[in-house]
Design a protein around this motif. Structure first.
Motif, PDB file in Angstrom:
ATOM      1  N   PRO A  39      -1.668   0.778   9.955  1.00 21.89           N
ATOM      2  CA  PRO A  39      -0.443   1.572   9.935  1.00 21.89           C
ATOM      3  C   PRO A  39       0.006   1.769  11.376  1.00 21.89           C
ATOM      4  O   PRO A  39      -0.695   1.359  12.304  1.00 21.89           O
ATOM      5  N   SER A  40       1.164   2.359  11.582  1.00 24.21           N
ATOM      6  CA  SER A  40       1.586   2.697  12.932  1.00 24.21           C
ATOM      7  C   SER A  40       0.564   3.663  13.531  1.00 24.21           C
ATOM      8  O   SER A  40      -0.006   4.493  12.822  1.00 24.21           O
ATOM      9  N   ALA A  41       0.332   3.543  14.846  1.00 27.58           N
ATOM     10  CA  ALA A  41      -0.777   4.273  15.488  1.00 27.58           C
ATOM     11  C   ALA A  41      -0.376   5.673  15.972  1.00 27.58           C
ATOM     12  O   ALA A  41      -0.738   6.086  17.060  1.00 27.58           O
ATOM     13  N   PRO A  97      -1.062  -3.312  20.411  1.00 25.10           N
ATOM     14  CA  PRO A  97       0.390  -3.501  20.400  1.00 25.10           C
ATOM     15  C   PRO A  97       0.812  -4.565  19.395  1.00 25.10           C
ATOM     16  O   PRO A  97       0.074  -5.523  19.155  1.00 25.10           O
ATOM     17  N   THR A  98       1.964  -4.381  18.781  1.00 25.15           N
ATOM     18  CA  THR A  98       2.608  -5.465  18.029  1.00 25.15           C
ATOM     19  C   THR A  98       4.042  -5.531  18.552  1.00 25.15           C
ATOM     20  O   THR A  98       4.432  -4.717  19.384  1.00 25.15           O
ATOM     21  N   GLU A  99       4.843  -6.453  18.063  1.00 24.86           N
ATOM     22  CA  GLU A  99       6.225  -6.553  18.550  1.00 24.86           C
ATOM     23  C   GLU A  99       7.091  -5.395  18.050  1.00 24.86           C
ATOM     24  O   GLU A  99       8.141  -5.120  18.624  1.00 24.86           O
ATOM     25  N   PRO A 124      -0.252   3.404   1.142  1.00 25.72           N
ATOM     26  CA  PRO A 124      -0.959   2.147   1.409  1.00 25.72           C
ATOM     27  C   PRO A 124      -0.761   1.579   2.811  1.00 25.72           C
ATOM     28  O   PRO A 124       0.206   1.897   3.499  1.00 25.72           O
ATOM     29  N   LEU A 125      -1.693   0.728   3.213  1.00 22.53           N
ATOM     30  CA  LEU A 125      -1.690   0.134   4.554  1.00 22.53           C
ATOM     31  C   LEU A 125      -1.208  -1.315   4.503  1.00 22.53           C
ATOM     32  O   LEU A 125      -1.365  -1.989   3.483  1.00 22.53           O
ATOM     33  N   ILE A 126      -0.638  -1.779   5.603  1.00 21.04           N
ATOM     34  CA  ILE A 126      -0.219  -3.180   5.712  1.00 21.04           C
ATOM     35  C   ILE A 126      -1.410  -3.992   6.228  1.00 21.04           C
ATOM     36  O   ILE A 126      -2.039  -3.600   7.211  1.00 21.04           O
ATOM     37  N   GLY A 153      -4.438   2.519  -3.837  1.00 18.07           N
ATOM     38  CA  GLY A 153      -4.609   2.513  -5.290  1.00 18.07           C
ATOM     39  C   GLY A 153      -3.684   1.545  -6.017  1.00 18.07           C
ATOM     40  O   GLY A 153      -3.757   1.420  -7.239  1.00 18.07           O
ATOM     41  N   LEU A 154      -2.807   0.857  -5.290  1.00 15.94           N
ATOM     42  CA  LEU A 154      -1.841  -0.048  -5.942  1.00 15.94           C
ATOM     43  C   LEU A 154      -2.437  -1.437  -6.215  1.00 15.94           C
ATOM     44  O   LEU A 154      -3.436  -1.824  -5.606  1.00 15.94           O
ATOM     45  N   ASP A 155      -1.797  -2.183  -7.136  1.00 15.22           N
ATOM     46  CA  ASP A 155      -2.204  -3.566  -7.415  1.00 15.22           C
ATOM     47  C   ASP A 155      -1.501  -4.558  -6.499  1.00 15.22           C
ATOM     48  O   ASP A 155      -1.715  -5.766  -6.589  1.00 15.22           O
TER      49      ASP A 155
END
Ligand code: TXA
Ligand code: MG
Length: 349
Positions: free
Chosen positions: A144-146, A34-36, A65-67, A116-118
């Motif tokens: 990412p969101s689950a 869980p996150t907020e 991309p992922l956070i 693939g981003l910088d």
């Protein structure tokens, strides 16, 4: 895969579950938590193989991309290179919290994680279980969101189980989240900060802190051909199975129009769903009517929106009509999600 599901409370057993989940992450496994904002699907953000596993579990295109989630302010500098002063100011103000910042990435962040981003997306969530898990898992958790790709983000562990049971090693069940829609994303890779995804932290709040802030052109106009800067925003997300149409305008006219459309559709044999608020709930005599919250308390609308969309997927409805929710502070974020779910189908009355 056998997915271990653990309830998280304020006790020693829960601490032990989080510690185990951290071990799983360190070994390259996947843990939903869980996150907020919404539940996340976590993997080690510095491990290319874990990123690949995340994409596979979600059925997500790998150019999205992922956070990376952190839980210590000082960790920001370890995964970025050159944080602008404005970004630091925003971190001081809103971290931990529902804010993601796009910054130039450091070499230690694999391109598999950043699609693939910088640049790299970084967030420091305020949810205590998320923070404990991030630290137990090594400090840098890509999440990412689950949900499986194309479904609404999960706001309860049950939603995660619906989508990802048997696809992840562990699910931490921390009950319902607090906000219900994903974090605000602000891009700092250009001179003027740009909102790539609206969220709980609004344009006004950001402008108050930073001065000039722009909205990504890809978000502004419906049907505009401008490409959103966040790769994930170009996909049709949050799509319910039924055909969703938003009706916008003065309240009485909206109610009348939705009732008219619902009746017409029912006569053609369609099963109707209606999304409204507590204030108008008793005004719809036809179809399955679901209330997403109260206009008096706009946070409640955001909190229940995805749940309502998921609920409709379980009913046999074929067409859904929704009121519009242009509430003062979170309206921009709520409508961004709802419009996407509707494929931008909106009627003005
Ligand atoms: O609230 C949230 O942000 C949740 C929780 C779990 O933290 N996470 C989340 O992640 O919503 P996800 O992967 O579902 O959405 C991340 C969005 C995508 O649209 C992605 O394209 C964009 O962020 N993004 C990630 N890294 C980026 C980058 N370097 N440049 C531009 N956009 C980026
Ligand atoms: Mg998502």
């Amino acid at each position: 895969m056998n997915t271990e599901i653990r309830k998280i409370k304020d006790d020693a057993e829960s601490e032990e579950a989080i510690r185990r989940a951290g071990e799983i992450l360190k070994e390259g496994g996947l843990v939903a938590f869980p996150t907020e904002t919404v539940y996340g699907l976590g993997g080690n953000g510095l491990d290319a193989r874990a990123a690949k596993k995340i994409y596979a579990a979600k059925g997500r295109p790998s150019d999205n991309p992922l956070i990376i989630h952190i839980a210590r302010m000082e960790d920001l500098d370890k995964i970025t290179s050159g944080v602008p002063e404005k970004a630091r100011r925003l971190a001081e103000k809103y971290w931990p919290g529902p804010l993601t910042m796009i910054l130039p990435k450091a070499d230690c962040v694999p391109r598999e994680t950043t699609g693939g981003l910088d640049s790299v997306a970084v967030r420091f969530p305020s949810h205590k279980t998320a923070q404990k898990l991030i630290l137990a898992g090594g400090g840098f958790i890509a999440a990412p969101s689950a949900n499986t790709s194309g479904r609404p983000s999960p706001t309860t562990a049950e939603h995660v189980i619906e989508d990802l049971n048997h696809a992840v090693d562990m699910i931490l069940d921390g009950g319902q989240v607090g906000i219900g829609i994903e974090s605000t994303i602000v891009d700092f890779t250009e001179e003027v900060p740009i909102i790539l995804r609206p969220g709980y932290i609004s344009l006004e709040m950001l402008r108050k802190e930073l001065g000039e802030v722009r909205m990504d052109r890809g978000l502004l106009k419906e049907g505009d051909s401008a490409r959103p800067k966040a790769p994930g925003m170009k996909y049709r997300h949050y799509a319910p199975k039924a055909d969703l149409t938003i009706v916008e305008g003065e309240t009485e006219k909206v109610i009348a129009k939705i009732n008219e459309l619902a009746q017409e559709a029912q006569e053609k044999g369609e099963q109707i769903g209606i999304i409204c608020t507590r204030e108008t709930l008793s005004r719809y005599p036809n179809g399955i009517v679901k209330c997403t919250g109260s206009r008096e308390e706009e946070e409640s609308i955001a909190l229940h929106l995805y749940e309502v969309l998921r609920d409709f997927d379980k009913c046999q409805v074929t067409a859904i009509y929704s009121e519009s929710f242009n509430t003062p502070r979170m309206g921009q974020a709520i409508m961004n999600r709802l419009l996407k779910a509707a494929g931008h189908k909106k009627i003005y009355v």
